[in-house]
Design a protein around this motif. Structure first.
Motif, short mmCIF file in Angstrom:
data_model
loop_
_atom_site.label_atom_id
_atom_site.label_comp_id
_atom_site.label_asym_id
_atom_site.label_seq_id
_atom_site.Cartn_x
_atom_site.Cartn_y
_atom_site.Cartn_z
N PHE A 209 1.68 -17.19 -4.97
CA PHE A 209 0.74 -16.88 -3.88
C PHE A 209 0.50 -15.38 -3.92
O PHE A 209 1.44 -14.61 -3.76
N ILE A 210 -0.73 -15.00 -4.19
CA ILE A 210 -1.07 -13.58 -4.26
C ILE A 210 -1.82 -13.18 -3.00
O ILE A 210 -2.83 -13.77 -2.65
N GLU A 211 -1.27 -12.15 -2.35
CA GLU A 211 -1.89 -11.58 -1.15
C GLU A 211 -2.25 -10.14 -1.49
O GLU A 211 -1.43 -9.41 -2.04
N THR A 212 -3.47 -9.76 -1.18
CA THR A 212 -3.87 -8.37 -1.40
C THR A 212 -4.63 -7.86 -0.18
O THR A 212 -5.00 -8.64 0.69
N LEU B 25 -4.82 -14.85 -0.43
CA LEU B 25 -5.04 -14.28 0.89
C LEU B 25 -5.52 -12.84 0.74
O LEU B 25 -4.90 -12.06 0.02
N VAL B 26 -6.62 -12.52 1.42
CA VAL B 26 -7.15 -11.17 1.41
C VAL B 26 -7.15 -10.67 2.84
O VAL B 26 -7.65 -11.33 3.75
N THR C 1 0.35 -7.24 -2.59
CA THR C 1 -0.15 -6.04 -3.23
C THR C 1 -1.36 -5.53 -2.43
O THR C 1 -1.69 -6.08 -1.40
N ALA C 2 -1.97 -4.48 -2.91
CA ALA C 2 -3.16 -3.93 -2.25
C ALA C 2 -3.93 -3.09 -3.25
O ALA C 2 -3.34 -2.52 -4.18
N ALA C 3 -5.22 -2.99 -3.03
CA ALA C 3 -6.06 -2.16 -3.90
C ALA C 3 -5.54 -0.72 -3.95
O ALA C 3 -5.56 -0.09 -5.00
N ALA C 4 -5.05 -0.23 -2.83
CA ALA C 4 -4.61 1.17 -2.74
C ALA C 4 -3.30 1.45 -3.46
O ALA C 4 -2.95 2.62 -3.64
N TYR C 5 -2.58 0.43 -3.87
CA TYR C 5 -1.27 0.66 -4.49
C TYR C 5 -1.37 1.15 -5.93
O TYR C 5 -0.41 1.72 -6.46
#
Length: 122
Positions: free
Chosen positions: A71-74, A104-105, A46-50
């Motif tokens: 596992f969360i990746e942003t 993971l960031v 995911t991403a902050a911008a989504y």
């Protein structure tokens, strides 16, 4: 799904296959994440911008998995680049996702050389 992983330099195992939620409408995101995790996916990208972080978090909670099983990746958006801003962006993302940690960031996209310092581990 297979349990193929990529081991990062720091020893963290990153699932090789995951669900990305870019352009997933918020009203569909919760179910998509929930079903992907039930089907065996373990990486959610995911991403902050989504704009669908709350729904991603809801799908993770609804999946029935414990938090250590996924596992969360942003990704941090460019307005949050720089040490203090990135830490703040991380906190915002974790709060929207409703999780106590993010695995993971990443920086969302590269920028030309700037005077802003990149985040460092504290």
């Amino acid at each position: 799904m297979t349990n193929n992983v990529i081991t990062l330099n720091n020893g963290v195992d990153l699932p090789a296959v995951g669900l990305g939620v870019f352009q997933t409408p918020p009203h569909e995101t919760t179910t998509a994440v929930e079903e992907a995790l039930r089907a065996g996916y373990r990486l959610i990208d995911t991403a902050a911008a989504y704009g669908n972080g709350a729904q991603v978090g809801e799908g993770i909670r609804n999946s029935g998995l414990s938090r250590d099983e996924d596992f969360i990746e942003t990704k941090i958006w460019i307005s949050d680049y720089g040490c203090d801003a990135t830490l703040h962006g991380f906190e915002k993302s974790a709060a929207k996702l409703g999780v106590d940690h993010i695995d993971l960031v990443l920086l969302h996209q590269p920028l030309p050389s700037t005077s802003r310092s990149m985040p460092t581990v504290r």
